[in-house]
Design a protein around this motif. Structure first.
Motif, short mmCIF file in Angstrom:
data_model
loop_
_atom_site.label_atom_id
_atom_site.label_comp_id
_atom_site.label_asym_id
_atom_site.label_seq_id
_atom_site.Cartn_x
_atom_site.Cartn_y
_atom_site.Cartn_z
N HIS A 180 -70.83 -53.28 -21.09
CA HIS A 180 -70.26 -54.04 -22.04
C HIS A 180 -69.20 -54.87 -21.56
O HIS A 180 -67.88 -54.62 -21.64
CB HIS A 180 -69.57 -53.03 -23.09
CG HIS A 180 -70.63 -52.13 -23.70
ND1 HIS A 180 -71.55 -52.27 -24.79
CD2 HIS A 180 -70.91 -50.87 -23.50
CE1 HIS A 180 -72.46 -51.47 -25.16
NE2 HIS A 180 -71.92 -50.18 -24.25
N LYS A 181 -69.72 -55.98 -20.75
CA LYS A 181 -68.96 -56.99 -20.27
C LYS A 181 -67.92 -57.83 -21.12
O LYS A 181 -66.77 -58.19 -20.64
CB LYS A 181 -69.67 -57.82 -19.22
CG LYS A 181 -70.60 -56.93 -18.17
CD LYS A 181 -71.30 -57.77 -17.19
CE LYS A 181 -72.31 -57.01 -16.35
NZ LYS A 181 -71.44 -56.00 -15.50
N THR A 182 -68.25 -57.89 -22.09
CA THR A 182 -67.23 -58.73 -23.06
C THR A 182 -66.32 -57.70 -23.84
O THR A 182 -65.30 -58.52 -24.56
CB THR A 182 -68.39 -59.56 -24.28
OG1 THR A 182 -68.81 -58.54 -25.14
CG2 THR A 182 -69.37 -60.20 -23.62
N TRP A 183 -66.39 -56.84 -23.69
CA TRP A 183 -65.46 -55.79 -24.48
C TRP A 183 -64.10 -55.84 -23.45
O TRP A 183 -64.11 -55.98 -22.35
CB TRP A 183 -65.77 -54.35 -24.45
CG TRP A 183 -66.80 -54.29 -25.80
CD1 TRP A 183 -67.57 -55.14 -26.38
CD2 TRP A 183 -67.43 -52.95 -25.97
NE1 TRP A 183 -68.44 -54.60 -27.33
CE2 TRP A 183 -68.24 -53.15 -27.23
CE3 TRP A 183 -67.29 -51.67 -26.05
CZ2 TRP A 183 -68.97 -52.32 -27.98
CZ3 TRP A 183 -67.73 -50.66 -26.42
CH2 TRP A 183 -68.79 -50.95 -27.36
N THR A 184 -62.92 -55.32 -24.45
CA THR A 184 -61.83 -54.88 -23.59
C THR A 184 -61.88 -53.29 -23.62
O THR A 184 -62.39 -52.81 -24.43
CB THR A 184 -60.57 -55.42 -24.25
OG1 THR A 184 -60.54 -54.99 -25.66
CG2 THR A 184 -60.70 -57.02 -24.35
N GLU A 185 -60.83 -52.80 -22.82
CA GLU A 185 -60.67 -51.32 -22.87
C GLU A 185 -60.49 -50.98 -24.36
O GLU A 185 -61.02 -49.86 -24.68
CB GLU A 185 -59.72 -50.90 -21.91
CG GLU A 185 -60.19 -51.23 -20.30
CD GLU A 185 -59.12 -50.68 -19.23
OE1 GLU A 185 -58.54 -49.44 -19.61
OE2 GLU A 185 -58.91 -51.28 -18.22
#
Length: 553
Positions: free
Chosen positions: A416-421
């Motif tokens: 999920h490369k567009t997510w933040t932690e």
């Protein structure tokens, strides 16, 4: 993550020439096949065995095998350290009955899990917690330090260094109020493999094997010390991936080829090998690659590990029967029929008398056919991500095996490369919110069905109606118990969870309507019987109205 207390240091070996494994190949041809062409080919036999010189000269005797995972930690320090680190958010004695608000005891009565049914904590405590839980050994084993022993922060430890038997010499039974003595040798097979070299395939009783399904469990447990040995998943001679749980191996080799693994085109291939240097057969299954769906399925799976009864005949099924060590490896919609075909029932409900199934922890089955699994993810993707050694900079596989909430960057953001932690954690928590609400609703309807059954039975509802209601209870129970027993079901397969839990609620509601209609009929009959009737032309003999007998307990 708390570090270990230096357990591996106790096994640090002085620099010396390793024992020449070729000296063993003459008699141990099977070991030669594993050893000489694989990663452990340079590891001497004396790394895990003692007494080799005497054994070699005499040609007989049994060299002791060191089962302590700290032996592996000598070389695989990061893997060992992370495996026995502790997640302090997973506290002890977190009983599922608290979240269920009392519904759990009514839903499972009179099963032993009503004594204590805790959520799991760190793998380091898998064996310890099994020994001290109220449903297992009747309260005979306690921590030498009392409740202050709960402050232990993980680590690889020998359970008998911290536990004591308060009733030595006594048989296996419940010693304290509120406890049960439901433990047996099979139920500890996923907690430890300390006994594996003394255990015949399926735990069958063999004269040459020290332990079996029929062993006295209070004696058997004294021979176990270590939680979750490395050799569950790693062959010590080859360092290759494997599985050792005999019930799982039997399931994967069933001629019906009916498990979820059989239907998984991406699953690892297996090769079952028969071993047995000690006069009885043992089996392992080597894997074509690491497949954590199979390796985790040695424990995180539904399996039967206890006595029961034949639902058709009512005949008891004891530990002498192989059905007491059985892995279905099937999904929630197939599990009920599987046990019907197996002719095995776990217990009868205390109020309705329905034949009920007590699940273990079908985590792997839930993950099969999920969105993540279809995309190629496996258990290790989220629970064993790659980590970097801060000293050497080398990459290793973390064996902490806890919630990906603790390493969302490594476990989640790689895909999920567009997510933040924060987004990843938000997603996890939101899915759990849905799970909690649905579980509480399912418990309401399930316990209401039980209460309605009791009321209808007391009113004298027809036996056929009560029998149909018991069937609905059995079916509805499966679709709650499956999700009560599983870990992380809200995230592993949220679509399947909602479909199943809603199905169970619908079945409960249908059963309630069936019983409400039956009680309405009885009330109407009571009103009719209470109305004055015209005097008959001739007196008729008195007729007794039959009342349904209580369901079998």
């Amino acid at each position: 993550m708390a570090l270990l207390t230096g357990a591996s240091a106790a096994y640090a070996q002085n620099a010396k020439t390793p024992y020449n494994a070729k000296d063993c190949y003459e008699c141990h041809e099977a070991i030669q096949e594993f050893h000489e062409k694989n990663q452990h080919k340079s590891v001497g036999c004396d790394s895990c065995h003692t007494g080799l010189e005497a054994h070699r000269k005499a040609g007989k005797g049994r060299p002791p095998t060191e089962m302590d995972p700290a032996r592996c930690g000598n070389c695989h320090e990061n893997q060992f350290r992370t495996l026995y680190s502790m997640n302090t958010e997973k506290t002890a004695h977190k009983d599922k009955a608290v979240a269920a608000g009392g519904a759990l005891d009514k839903a499972l009565a009179p099963h032993g899990f009503t004594r204590e049914h805790n959520e799991p904590r760190s793998h380091a405590f898998a064996l310890y917690d099994q020994v001290v839980v109220d449903r297992a050994f009747g309260g005979r084993f306690v921590n030498k330090e009392g409740k202050s022993g709960l402050t232990r922060m993980g680590g690889n430890f020998r359970i008998w260094d911290v536990l004591k038997d308060e009733f030595p010499g006594e048989p296996h039974k419940a010693f304290k109020p509120g406890t049960a003595a439901a433990a047996n040798p099979v139920c500890m097979s996923c907690k430890t493999s300390d006994h594996i070299l003394d255990w015949a395939y399926m735990g069958d009783p063999k004269p040459e094997a020290k332990w079996s399904r029929l062993s006295k469990v209070n004696e058997f447990v004294k021979d176990a010390n270590h939680s979750l040995n490395c050799n569950f998943c790693h062959d010590p001679h080859s360092a290759g991936p494997r599985i050792i749980r005999d019930g799982l191996i039997q399931a994967l080799s069933r001629p019906e080829k009916d498990t979820l693994w059989h239907k998984d085109p991406k699953g690892a291939k297996i090769e079952i090998k028969e071993l047995g240097e000690r006069g009885f057969t043992r089996k392992i299954a080597t894997l074509s690659r690491y497949d954590t769906k199979l390796q985790c399925a040695q424990c995180h799976v539904e399996y039967n590990c206890n006595p029961g009864f034949d639902p058709v005949t009512g005949q008891a099924i004891g530990m002498d029967d192989q059905r007491t060590n059985h892995f279905p490896l099937k999904g929630v919609n197939d599990i009920g029929q599987h046990y019907k075909d197996l002719k095995f029932g776990d217990f009868k409900h205390a109020i309705t008398g329905a034949t009920l199934w007590k699940g273990q922890h079908p985590d792997v089955e839930v993950f099969y056919n999920s969105t993540h699994q279809k995309q190629g993810a496996e258990c290790a993707t989220c629970h064993m991500p790659k980590a970097k050694d801060p000293k050497t900079g080398k990459t290793y596989t973390s064996h902490w095996q806890t919630s990906p909430r603790h390493y969302v960057k490594e476990a989640c953001l790689g895909c999920h490369k567009t997510w933040t932690e924060k987004q990843a954690v938000y997603s996890i928590d939101s899915l759990k919110n849905r799970w909690v609400a649905k579980m509480r609703k399912a418990e309401f309807w399930l316990t209401r069905l039980i209460d309605k059954y009791e009321a209808a039975q007391n009113m004298g509802a027809e036996p056929a109606v009560l029998a149909e209601a018991r069937t609905k209870h059995s079916e509805a129970h499966i679709h709650w118990e499956w999700w009560s027993a599983t870990n992380g079901g809200h995230f592993h397969n949220p679509q399947q969870f909602e479909e199943s839990i809603n199905k169970g609620m619908t079945i409960s509601q249908a059963g309630i309507k069936l019983l409400d209609d039956a009680m309405a009929k009885r009330r109407a009959q009571g009103v009719a019987n209470a109305a004055p009737a015209p005097a008959p032309a001739a007196a008729a003999p008195a007729v007794m109205v039959p009342v349904a007998a209580p369901a079998a307990k």
